[in-house]
Design an enzyme around this catalytic site. Structure first.
Site, PDB file in Angstrom:
ATOM      1  N   GLU A 183       0.876  -1.223   0.038  1.00  0.00           N
ATOM      2  CA  GLU A 183       0.142   0.035   0.048  1.00  0.00           C
ATOM      3  C   GLU A 183       0.910   1.261   0.084  1.00  0.00           C
ATOM      4  OE1 GLU A 183      -0.578  -2.570   1.977  1.00  0.00           O
ATOM      5  OE2 GLU A 183      -2.790  -3.353   1.598  1.00  0.00           O
ATOM      6  N   PHE A 236     -11.626  -7.492  13.804  1.00  0.00           N
ATOM      7  CA  PHE A 236     -10.408  -7.997  13.286  1.00  0.00           C
ATOM      8  C   PHE A 236     -10.044  -6.609  12.120  1.00  0.00           C
ATOM      9  CE2 PHE A 236      -9.012 -10.122   9.008  1.00  0.00           C
ATOM     10  CZ  PHE A 236      -7.882 -10.457   9.714  1.00  0.00           C
ATOM     11  N   GLN A 237      -8.934  -6.391  11.910  1.00  0.00           N
ATOM     12  CA  GLN A 237      -8.491  -5.562  11.049  1.00  0.00           C
ATOM     13  C   GLN A 237      -8.965  -4.191  11.161  1.00  0.00           C
ATOM     14  OE1 GLN A 237      -8.298  -7.168   7.098  1.00  0.00           O
ATOM     15  NE2 GLN A 237      -6.375  -7.908   7.174  1.00  0.00           N
ATOM     16  N   LYS A 293     -17.648  -0.843   5.990  1.00  0.00           N
ATOM     17  CA  LYS A 293     -17.997  -1.935   4.880  1.00  0.00           C
ATOM     18  C   LYS A 293     -19.688  -1.935   4.870  1.00  0.00           C
ATOM     19  CE  LYS A 293     -17.286  -6.594   4.078  1.00  0.00           C
ATOM     20  NZ  LYS A 293     -16.411  -7.987   4.150  1.00  0.00           N
ATOM     21  N   MET A 314      24.143   8.948   2.662  1.00  0.00           N
ATOM     22  CA  MET A 314      23.961  10.202   3.372  1.00  0.00           C
ATOM     23  C   MET A 314      24.127  10.218   4.812  1.00  0.00           C
ATOM     24  SD  MET A 314      23.421  13.327   3.027  1.00  0.00           S
ATOM     25  CE  MET A 314      22.413  14.085   1.785  1.00  0.00           C
TER      26      MET A 314
HETATM   27  C1  LIG Z   1      12.263   5.408   5.398  1.00  0.00           C
HETATM   28  C2  LIG Z   1      13.438   6.368   6.066  1.00  0.00           C
HETATM   29  N1  LIG Z   1      14.262   5.723   6.768  1.00  0.00           N
HETATM   30  C3  LIG Z   1      15.424   6.180   7.228  1.00  0.00           C
HETATM   31  C4  LIG Z   1      15.841   7.663   6.744  1.00  0.00           C
HETATM   32  C5  LIG Z   1      17.137   8.203   6.995  1.00  0.00           C
HETATM   33  N2  LIG Z   1      17.979   8.177   5.945  1.00  0.00           N
HETATM   34  C6  LIG Z   1      18.010   9.227   5.313  1.00  0.00           C
HETATM   35  S1  LIG Z   1      19.129   9.129   3.861  1.00  0.00           S
HETATM   36  C7  LIG Z   1      19.372   7.508   4.264  1.00  0.00           C
HETATM   37  C8  LIG Z   1      20.388   6.628   3.223  1.00  0.00           C
HETATM   38  C9  LIG Z   1      19.841   6.467   2.005  1.00  0.00           C
HETATM   39  O1  LIG Z   1      20.632   5.655   1.388  1.00  0.00           O
HETATM   40  P1  LIG Z   1      20.655   5.204  -0.143  1.00  0.00           P
HETATM   41  O2  LIG Z   1      19.353   5.298  -0.569  1.00  0.00           O
HETATM   42  O3  LIG Z   1      21.539   4.068  -0.531  1.00  0.00           O
HETATM   43  O4  LIG Z   1      20.952   6.626  -0.619  1.00  0.00           O
HETATM   44  P2  LIG Z   1      22.229   7.253  -0.848  1.00  0.00           P
HETATM   45  O5  LIG Z   1      22.590   8.335   0.526  1.00  0.00           O
HETATM   46  O6  LIG Z   1      23.483   6.229  -0.365  1.00  0.00           O
HETATM   47  O7  LIG Z   1      22.311   7.866  -2.099  1.00  0.00           O
HETATM   48  C10 LIG Z   1      18.906   7.119   5.478  1.00  0.00           C
HETATM   49  C11 LIG Z   1      18.984   5.929   6.117  1.00  0.00           C
HETATM   50  C12 LIG Z   1      14.965   8.140   5.841  1.00  0.00           C
HETATM   51  N3  LIG Z   1      15.254   9.277   5.124  1.00  0.00           N
HETATM   52  N4  LIG Z   1      13.771   7.397   5.483  1.00  0.00           N
END
Ligand SMILES: Cc1ncc(C[n+]2csc(CCOP(=O)(O)OP(=O)(O)O)c2C)c(N)n1
Ligand SMILES: [Mg+2]
Length: 589
Positions: free
Chosen positions: A61, A123-124, A173, A488
């Site tokens: 979803e 449920f749900q 529902k 990042m």
């Molecule tokens: C759902 C979610 N969980 C954690 C984060 C924290 N976060 C921000 S950037 C990042 C790393 C992203 O890694 P990747 O997709 O490999 O991108 P890169 O920075 O390596 O280009 C994380 C864990 C987030 N923004 N969103």
């Protein structure tokens, strides 16, 4: 939006579920993204017969939610997603929050347990209305089938007018199973909802007066300009005033990157010229922007010498973070057009300020500190891959990013010339946005080339929608910028945690094998690890149009995003590389 009185003639007897589908058809819906389940099942039966509505069966979803966002941003229409009660609905929460933060028009339809069971931990059962109260523009729980047409009409109206946003319609529902009368059109009666679109002329004149006097003005353009479809008006204002323009992460494409007055993106990873122009300005004209912390840096030190004109359709944004000297509530399309007229009147009356010194200064900053990168150790540079992708796919393509370093590079190194060609999760920063949002964009604009630029981390959150894309004939292209890490976060560990890389190594050069995974999903899988192969690989991907393509670009893991203003510090502390600040001339101050 239909407003006329309903007549008895067009009243028809049907189930609540059929009334829902008829109502969606009546507001013009052509595509919905969703997954069925017990509580929403009644709606899926009449939807089976709809010749107008295409239902795209997603794999999660969250994918339906982001797809609805991508559809909305690419087409300018309201995106629609649909899910069952409980876990179906809660799986949508991230996408709803995302749409709320970035003001994306979206209607979310969820099934709810039968009305008699609500509140019994059935449920749900999940109180999705309660859960999403703070992250929706408005929401409904429908237990009377006669209300369905009105609620759907209102939901689409509210989602798409004023400051756009997500609206949730939760329907019990038994309400969908009951027999009811469908009447259309319905009369909209929303006395508490009248967004002000027309700006106050006195405020516009006052803004124009400040604009005429300003020595160091900047147009600070936010995503609201895109939502208001005010890009033509923006260009006229910019050219009529000669002011420099900065476009935020959510506004990239609102003003052509190639325009000589464009300084680029402000904020944490903005260009030196854009960040510094705001910092040293004496007048900021904020248009559909909200002084987000990623733009202002440490708020108390942001643009200390600037007066502020702040135009926004949402009065709650004005003076929320930074006090506005001239608040203007209104639709950016109208506000900007009126500002242009008022600015021209000031000029005609001879009130003008010489800004050649300001432009000399701005030009010096951008010439001295252009965006750039170095290739490290002979390994493939992620910035190079993204730059070439932008050049080869061109300014008509749509680019949809995940969240992380690759997102910032995609914002920096692709030249956006057209509105709504750059889609990303700005406010919430949702990893996993790219693949499903690209799917929604491509479903809405099948003729456009749609490139998802994703991180290896993000891609692993939602790539199951590649199955949806392959089966439903939605041939998106995905460039995975694979640095084998949560890049990042790793960058912050390099800079602020002494290189202690706690849990940021994904090892995703080995597991999973992305091209093989792509093949398993019925897509074409390609790999590229050297600069010499980049162009040929992109061209190969561009030649595939009958199914999705995934390209795994193995890039240098230590590449970093620059410039950078460290979180919580002043924009004056901008660094252009590790430990390197721009060398300001004394005359800069
Ligand atoms: C759902 C979610 N969980 C954690 C984060 C924290 N976060 C921000 S950037 C990042 C790393 C992203 O890694 P990747 O997709 O490999 O991108 P890169 O920075 O390596 O280009 C994380 C864990 C987030 N923004 N969103
Ligand atoms: Mg990564």
């Amino acid at each position: 939006m239909p407003q006329e009185e309903s007549s008895q003639d067009n009243a028809m007897t049907m189930t609540g579920a059929a009334s829902l589908v008829r109502s969606l058809e009546a507001v013009g819906v052509d595509t919905v993204f969703g997954i069925p389940g017990g509580a929403i099942l009644p709606a899926y039966d009449p939807m089976f017969d709809s010749t107008q509505i295409r239902h795209v069966l997603v794999r999660h979803e969250q994918g339906a939610g982001h797809a609805a966002e991508g559809y909305a941003l690419a087409t300018g229409r309201v995106g629609v997603c649909i899910a069952t009660s409980g876990p179906g609905a809660t799986n949508l929460v991230t996408a709803i929050a995302d749409a709320h933060m970035d003001s994306v028009p979206m209607v979310v339809v969820t099934g709810q347990v039968a009305s008699a069971a609500i509140g019994t931990d059935a449920f749900q059962e999940a109180d999705i209305r309660g859960i999403t109260m703070p992250i929706t523009k408005h929401n409904y729980l429908v237990t009377d089938p006669a209300e369905i047409p009105r609620v759907i009409a209102e939901a689409f109206h509210i989602a798409s007018t004023g400051r756009p946003g997500p609206v949730l319609v939760d329907i019990a529902k038994d309400t969908m199973q009951a027999t009811t009368t469908f009447r259309w059109p319905v009369e909209l009666d929303l006395p508490g909802y009248r967004p002000v679109t027309k700006p106050h002329s006195k405020q516009v004149r006052e803004a124009a007066r400040l604009m005429a006097e300003a020595k160091r003005p900047v147009l600070y353009v936010g995503g609201g300009v895109l939502r208001a479809r005010a890009w033509d008006e923006l260009r006229e204002l910019a050219e009529a005033t000669g002011f420099p323009v900065v476009t935020t992460l959510t506004a990239r494409g609102a003003f052509p990157d190639s325009h000589p007055q464009h300084l680029g993106m402000p904020g944490m990873h903005g260009s030196v010229a854009a960040v510094t122009a705001l910092q040293k300005s004496d007048l900021i004209v904020a248009l559909g922007a909200r002084f987000d912390d990623r733009v202002t840096g440490k708020l108390s030190s942001f643009a200390p010498g600037a007066s502020v004109v702040h135009a926004d359709i949402d009065p709650a944004e004005i003076s929320k973070n930074r006090t506005a000297d001239v608040p203007i509530v209104g639709d950016c399309k109208e506000v900007i057009a009126e500002l242009t007229t008022a600015a021209q009147a000031e000029q005609a009356a001879g009130r003008q300020t010489d800004r050649t010194g300001w432009w000399r200064q701005l030009d010096a900053w951008r010439e001295r500190y252009p965006l750039g990168y170095t290739s490290e150790g002979g390994e493939l540079s992620p910035q190079y891959v993204i730059e070439r992708l932008g050049q080869l796919a061109g300014p008509e393509a749509l680019y949809v990013a995940g969240v992380g370093q690759h997102q910032m590079w995609a914002s920096q190194f692709i030249s956006y010339e057209n509105p709504n060609t750059w889609l990303n999760s700005g406010g919430l920063g949702t990893m996993g946005y790219a693949v499903p949002a690209a799917m929604g964009a491509k479903a809405g604009r099948p003729d456009a080339t749609v490139w998802a630029i994703d991180g290896d981390g993000c891609f692993q959150m939602t790539n199951q929608e590649l199955a949806t894309c392959a089966i439903e004939g939605i041939p998106i292209k995905v460039a995975v910028i694979n640095n084998a890490s949560l890049g990042m976060v790793r960058q912050w560990q390099t800079l602020f945690y002494e290189g202690r890389y706690s849990n940021t190594d994904l090892d995703s050069r080995r597991i999973p094998d992305f091209p093989k995974l792509a093949e398993a999903y019925g897509c074409v899988g390609l790999r590229c690890d050297t600069a010499d192969d980049v162009d040929a690989t992109i061209e190969k991907a561009m030649a595939v149009n009958d199914r999705p393509v995934v390209v795994d670009f193995g890039v240098h893991r230590d590449a970093m995003v620059w410039p950078m203003v460290a979180a919580g510090t002043s924009n004056d502390e901008i660094q252009i590389a590790r430990g390197m600040a721009p060398e300001w001339d004394r005359s800069d101050d």
